[in-house]
Write a protein that holds these residues in place. Structure first.
Motif, mmCIF file in Angstrom:
data_model
loop_
_atom_site.group_PDB
_atom_site.id
_atom_site.type_symbol
_atom_site.label_atom_id
_atom_site.label_comp_id
_atom_site.label_asym_id
_atom_site.label_seq_id
_atom_site.Cartn_x
_atom_site.Cartn_y
_atom_site.Cartn_z
ATOM 1 N N LEU A 1 13.946 85.935 -9.638
ATOM 2 C CA LEU A 1 12.606 86.294 -9.156
ATOM 3 C C LEU A 1 12.464 85.997 -7.672
ATOM 4 C CD1 LEU A 1 10.087 85.191 -11.930
ATOM 5 C CD2 LEU A 1 10.260 87.439 -10.871
ATOM 6 N N SER A 2 12.992 84.873 -7.257
ATOM 7 C CA SER A 2 12.939 84.482 -5.856
ATOM 8 C C SER A 2 13.609 85.540 -4.979
ATOM 9 C CB SER A 2 13.632 83.125 -5.677
ATOM 10 O OG SER A 2 13.696 82.763 -4.333
ATOM 11 N N GLY A 3 14.759 86.032 -5.413
ATOM 12 C CA GLY A 3 15.470 87.062 -4.662
ATOM 13 C C GLY A 3 14.709 88.378 -4.619
ATOM 14 N N LEU A 4 14.140 88.775 -5.746
ATOM 15 C CA LEU A 4 13.383 90.028 -5.791
ATOM 16 C C LEU A 4 12.124 89.968 -4.934
ATOM 17 C CD1 LEU A 4 13.681 90.859 -9.601
ATOM 18 C CD2 LEU A 4 14.673 92.166 -7.707
ATOM 19 N N LEU A 5 11.484 88.803 -4.929
ATOM 20 C CA LEU A 5 10.240 88.639 -4.177
ATOM 21 C C LEU A 5 10.475 88.233 -2.724
ATOM 22 C CD1 LEU A 5 8.241 86.704 -6.905
ATOM 23 C CD2 LEU A 5 7.824 89.048 -6.149
ATOM 24 N N ARG A 6 11.715 87.812 -2.434
ATOM 25 C CA ARG A 6 12.072 87.331 -1.099
ATOM 26 C C ARG A 6 11.227 86.132 -0.673
ATOM 27 N NH1 ARG A 6 12.964 92.968 2.186
ATOM 28 N NH2 ARG A 6 14.415 93.854 0.714
ATOM 29 N N ILE A 7 11.065 85.212 -1.610
ATOM 30 C CA ILE A 7 10.375 83.956 -1.325
ATOM 31 C C ILE A 7 11.204 82.812 -1.896
ATOM 32 C CG2 ILE A 7 8.069 84.982 -1.225
ATOM 33 C CD1 ILE A 7 7.547 83.916 -4.038
ATOM 34 N N SER A 8 10.881 81.598 -1.511
ATOM 35 C CA SER A 8 11.673 80.444 -1.939
ATOM 36 C C SER A 8 11.487 80.156 -3.432
ATOM 37 C CB SER A 8 11.272 79.210 -1.133
ATOM 38 O OG SER A 8 9.958 78.806 -1.481
ATOM 39 N N LEU B 1 3.944 91.731 -11.705
ATOM 40 C CA LEU B 1 4.352 93.134 -11.694
ATOM 41 C C LEU B 1 5.856 93.283 -11.510
ATOM 42 C CD1 LEU B 1 1.395 94.608 -9.626
ATOM 43 C CD2 LEU B 1 1.863 95.011 -12.057
ATOM 44 N N VAL B 2 6.455 92.469 -10.642
ATOM 45 C CA VAL B 2 7.903 92.513 -10.444
ATOM 46 C C VAL B 2 8.618 92.080 -11.721
ATOM 47 C CG1 VAL B 2 9.812 91.349 -9.228
ATOM 48 C CG2 VAL B 2 7.893 92.297 -7.938
ATOM 49 N N LEU B 3 8.112 91.067 -12.375
ATOM 50 C CA LEU B 3 8.706 90.604 -13.626
ATOM 51 C C LEU B 3 8.667 91.716 -14.671
ATOM 52 C CD1 LEU B 3 9.982 88.167 -15.017
ATOM 53 C CD2 LEU B 3 7.705 87.431 -15.675
ATOM 54 N N ARG B 4 7.538 92.385 -14.777
ATOM 55 C CA ARG B 4 7.401 93.468 -15.755
ATOM 56 C C ARG B 4 8.361 94.605 -15.460
ATOM 57 N NH1 ARG B 4 3.665 98.050 -16.273
ATOM 58 N NH2 ARG B 4 3.648 98.627 -18.460
ATOM 59 N N ARG B 5 8.456 94.981 -14.196
ATOM 60 C CA ARG B 5 9.304 96.115 -13.829
ATOM 61 C C ARG B 5 10.790 95.774 -13.890
ATOM 62 N NH1 ARG B 5 4.997 97.003 -9.651
ATOM 63 N NH2 ARG B 5 3.719 98.628 -10.572
ATOM 64 N N SER B 6 11.128 94.510 -13.833
ATOM 65 C CA SER B 6 12.527 94.092 -13.793
ATOM 66 C C SER B 6 13.098 93.805 -15.176
ATOM 67 C CB SER B 6 12.669 92.837 -12.926
ATOM 68 O OG SER B 6 12.244 93.106 -11.625
#
Length: 162
Positions: free
Chosen positions: A60-67, A42-47
């Protein structure tokens, strides 16, 4: 305990309750994907805009706040399922871009529609006026904590470009 302390504790309890709501368990989950994989899609689609080459794993890591290793692991699984694809960045041959496939795009559209339907149910439950009031209050809360009033180290939140 004074009135301000009671209100503070009540707000903390309310925010804790909100944190435990399983929005994804109410239907918008993409079939066969974990919660994290669904959020990544969903983040990929919206971004991504039309004609976008995709996002780098680090973005993606930054947007999701994961490693980045966690993103890479999920990307491997989702790529194997045919929901996203990797390609070499046309402007930087060292970089790899990640984008949704047609199948991934269709599934995320269905998930978005399901989430909107779920929100319509909440609006019906609260009523239009109370829903708008809730929205205003939540925006005020976001503004308050976004203006440096967070008592803990709060990383800045970026809304993906539409």
């Amino acid at each position: 305990m004074n009135r301000d302390d009671q209100t503070s504790l009540a707000l903390l309890r309310a925010f804790r309750k909100l944190r435990h709501i399983q929005f994804h368990a109410r239907g918008p989950m993409i079939e066969g994907c974990t919660n994290s994989e669904t959020i990544l899609l969903l983040v990929l689609r919206r971004s991504m805009g039309k004609g976008s080459p995709g996002l780098k794993a680090s973005e993606l890591s930054g947007l999701l706040r994961i490693s980045s290793p966690s993103v890479t692991q999920m990307v491997n699984v989702l790529e194997a399922r045919g929901l996203l694809e990797r390609s070499v960045d046309p402007d930087d041959r060292r970089a790899v871009r990640i984008r949704l496939t047609e199948a991934g795009n269709r599934l995320t559209e269905l998930a978005d529609k399901a989430m909107l339907e779920d929100m319509k149910g909440l609006i019906a439950h609260l009523g239009e006026d109370r829903s708008r009031l809730l929205l205003e209050l939540l925006e005020d809360v976001f503004d308050y904590y976004g203006d440096g009033n967070c008592p803990f180290p709060c990383p800045p939140h970026r809304e993906p470009e539409q």
